[in-house]
Design an enzyme around this catalytic site. Structure first.
Site, mmCIF file in Angstrom:
data_model
loop_
_atom_site.group_PDB
_atom_site.id
_atom_site.type_symbol
_atom_site.label_atom_id
_atom_site.label_comp_id
_atom_site.label_asym_id
_atom_site.label_seq_id
_atom_site.Cartn_x
_atom_site.Cartn_y
_atom_site.Cartn_z
ATOM 1 N N TYR A 171 0.798 -1.242 0.000
ATOM 2 C CA TYR A 171 0.000 0.000 0.000
ATOM 3 C C TYR A 171 0.828 1.289 0.000
ATOM 4 O O TYR A 171 0.499 2.220 -0.749
ATOM 5 C CB TYR A 171 -1.044 -0.025 1.127
ATOM 6 C CG TYR A 171 -2.269 -0.818 0.720
ATOM 7 C CD1 TYR A 171 -3.359 -0.181 0.125
ATOM 8 C CD2 TYR A 171 -2.314 -2.201 0.847
ATOM 9 C CE1 TYR A 171 -4.472 -0.904 -0.293
ATOM 10 C CE2 TYR A 171 -3.415 -2.940 0.433
ATOM 11 C CZ TYR A 171 -4.488 -2.288 -0.136
ATOM 12 O OH TYR A 171 -5.578 -2.996 -0.562
ATOM 13 N N GLU A 228 -9.326 -7.199 3.492
ATOM 14 C CA GLU A 228 -8.437 -8.205 2.895
ATOM 15 C C GLU A 228 -7.863 -9.135 3.961
ATOM 16 O O GLU A 228 -7.733 -10.336 3.737
ATOM 17 C CB GLU A 228 -7.321 -7.496 2.087
ATOM 18 C CG GLU A 228 -7.879 -6.939 0.778
ATOM 19 C CD GLU A 228 -7.089 -5.785 0.181
ATOM 20 O OE1 GLU A 228 -5.893 -5.615 0.506
ATOM 21 O OE2 GLU A 228 -7.683 -5.024 -0.629
HETATM 22 C C1 HEM Z 1 -6.438 2.472 -2.065
HETATM 23 C C2 HEM Z 1 -5.686 1.758 -2.905
HETATM 24 C C3 HEM Z 1 -6.184 0.932 -4.064
HETATM 25 C C4 HEM Z 1 -7.289 1.094 -4.891
HETATM 26 C C5 HEM Z 1 -8.315 2.205 -4.873
HETATM 27 C C6 HEM Z 1 -7.289 -0.025 -5.828
HETATM 28 C C7 HEM Z 1 -8.249 -0.250 -6.819
HETATM 29 C C8 HEM Z 1 -8.387 -1.418 -7.539
HETATM 30 C C9 HEM Z 1 -9.513 -1.755 -8.398
HETATM 31 C C10 HEM Z 1 -10.718 -0.865 -8.658
HETATM 32 C C11 HEM Z 1 -9.296 -2.995 -8.902
HETATM 33 C C12 HEM Z 1 -10.217 -3.791 -9.853
HETATM 34 C C13 HEM Z 1 -11.237 -4.553 -9.012
HETATM 35 C C14 HEM Z 1 -12.182 -5.389 -9.848
HETATM 36 O O1 HEM Z 1 -11.812 -6.525 -10.185
HETATM 37 O O2 HEM Z 1 -13.258 -4.902 -10.182
HETATM 38 C C15 HEM Z 1 -8.021 -3.435 -8.377
HETATM 39 C C16 HEM Z 1 -7.417 -4.643 -8.701
HETATM 40 C C17 HEM Z 1 -6.081 -4.909 -8.457
HETATM 41 N N1 HEM Z 1 -5.235 -4.153 -7.677
HETATM 42 FE FE1 HEM Z 1 -5.728 -2.518 -6.614
HETATM 43 N N2 HEM Z 1 -6.201 -0.805 -5.580
HETATM 44 C C18 HEM Z 1 -5.503 -0.273 -4.518
HETATM 45 C C19 HEM Z 1 -4.335 -0.781 -3.974
HETATM 46 C C20 HEM Z 1 -3.557 -1.750 -4.578
HETATM 47 C C21 HEM Z 1 -2.233 -2.144 -4.160
HETATM 48 C C22 HEM Z 1 -1.485 -1.592 -2.965
HETATM 49 C C23 HEM Z 1 -1.796 -3.103 -5.044
HETATM 50 C C24 HEM Z 1 -0.447 -3.789 -5.056
HETATM 51 C C25 HEM Z 1 0.607 -3.302 -5.691
HETATM 52 C C26 HEM Z 1 -2.877 -3.338 -5.997
HETATM 53 C C27 HEM Z 1 -2.872 -4.267 -7.027
HETATM 54 C C28 HEM Z 1 -3.990 -4.716 -7.700
HETATM 55 C C29 HEM Z 1 -4.018 -5.926 -8.542
HETATM 56 C C30 HEM Z 1 -2.839 -6.854 -8.838
HETATM 57 C C31 HEM Z 1 -5.353 -6.042 -9.023
HETATM 58 C C32 HEM Z 1 -5.916 -7.133 -9.955
HETATM 59 C C33 HEM Z 1 -5.758 -6.726 -11.399
HETATM 60 C C34 HEM Z 1 -6.613 -7.541 -12.335
HETATM 61 O O3 HEM Z 1 -6.852 -8.714 -12.096
HETATM 62 O O4 HEM Z 1 -7.016 -6.962 -13.344
HETATM 63 N N3 HEM Z 1 -3.924 -2.489 -5.690
HETATM 64 N N4 HEM Z 1 -7.503 -2.472 -7.547
#
Ligand code: HEM
Length: 142
Positions: free
Chosen positions: A93, A135
């Site tokens: 994060y 989580e």
């Molecule tokens: C407040 C912080 C964060 C927000 C607002 C955010 C937002 C999102 C959203 C909207 C999705 C797509 C969810 C769906 O499947 O509909 C997502 C997926 C994902 N996020 Fe985050 N995220 C955050 C933090 C993080 C962090 C810290 C990481 C790690 C580096 C991360 C890595 C990922 C990964 C790997 C996916 C899956 C991608 C996929 O399968 O397409 N996110 N996140």
């Protein structure tokens, strides 16, 4: 814990700009994230969707609902599921925070004042805490 009125006001001031530049901010964010924190790259290896568009959408939705976070409940659950499926952990994060805030500075320039920057750090931290808590529950239930 909730966000102060000052923070909400400062975030709302940036909504038109952030929405307009959401794609650029997101693209720049991943550029910074992957060069500065290459250990985050494998997490996206199996990305099932266009993460760029989704994060841009999440940023815009979050900003738009800053004073009504209840409206984000469903989105929060989806994000948490997605993060647990890709093994996102609490230590990631601060890396995303750094990359996101730097990217906003790069793309928005002078419009991203110190006050607005602080507001975004506070708001990101707020949302990150909600996500990390959910989580942790999901990881524990595995
Ligand atoms: C407040 C912080 C964060 C927000 C607002 C955010 C937002 C999102 C959203 C909207 C999705 C797509 C969810 C769906 O499947 O509909 C997502 C997926 C994902 N996020 Fe985050 N995220 C955050 C933090 C993080 C962090 C810290 C990481 C790690 C580096 C991360 C890595 C990922 C990964 C790997 C996916 C899956 C991608 C996929 O399968 O397409 N996110 N996140």
């Amino acid at each position: 814990m909730s966000l102060s009125l000052e923070t909400i006001t400062a975030i709302k001031e940036t909504i038109p700009l952030v929405s307009q530049e959401a794609e650029n901010v997101t693209t720049r964010m991943y550029e910074i994230l992957f060069s500065k924190y290459p250990e985050t790259k494998p997490l996206f290896a199996n990305a099932t969707s266009d993460q760029h568009k989704k994060l841009a959408g999440a940023i815009a939705a979050f900003a738009g609902n800053i004073d009504n976070l209840g409206a984000l409940g469903n989105a929060v659950e989806k994000m948490a599921q997605s993060h647990v499926n890709t093994n996102v952990k609490p230590e990631h994060y601060p890396m995303v925070a750094d990359a996101l805030i730097s990217a906003m500075g790069d793309v928005l320039g002078e419009a991203f004042t110190e006050e607005r920057k602080n507001a975004w750090v506070e708001a990101y931290t707020f949302l990150a805490n909600i996500l990390m808590q959910r989580e942790q529950e999901l990881y524990a239930a595995r």
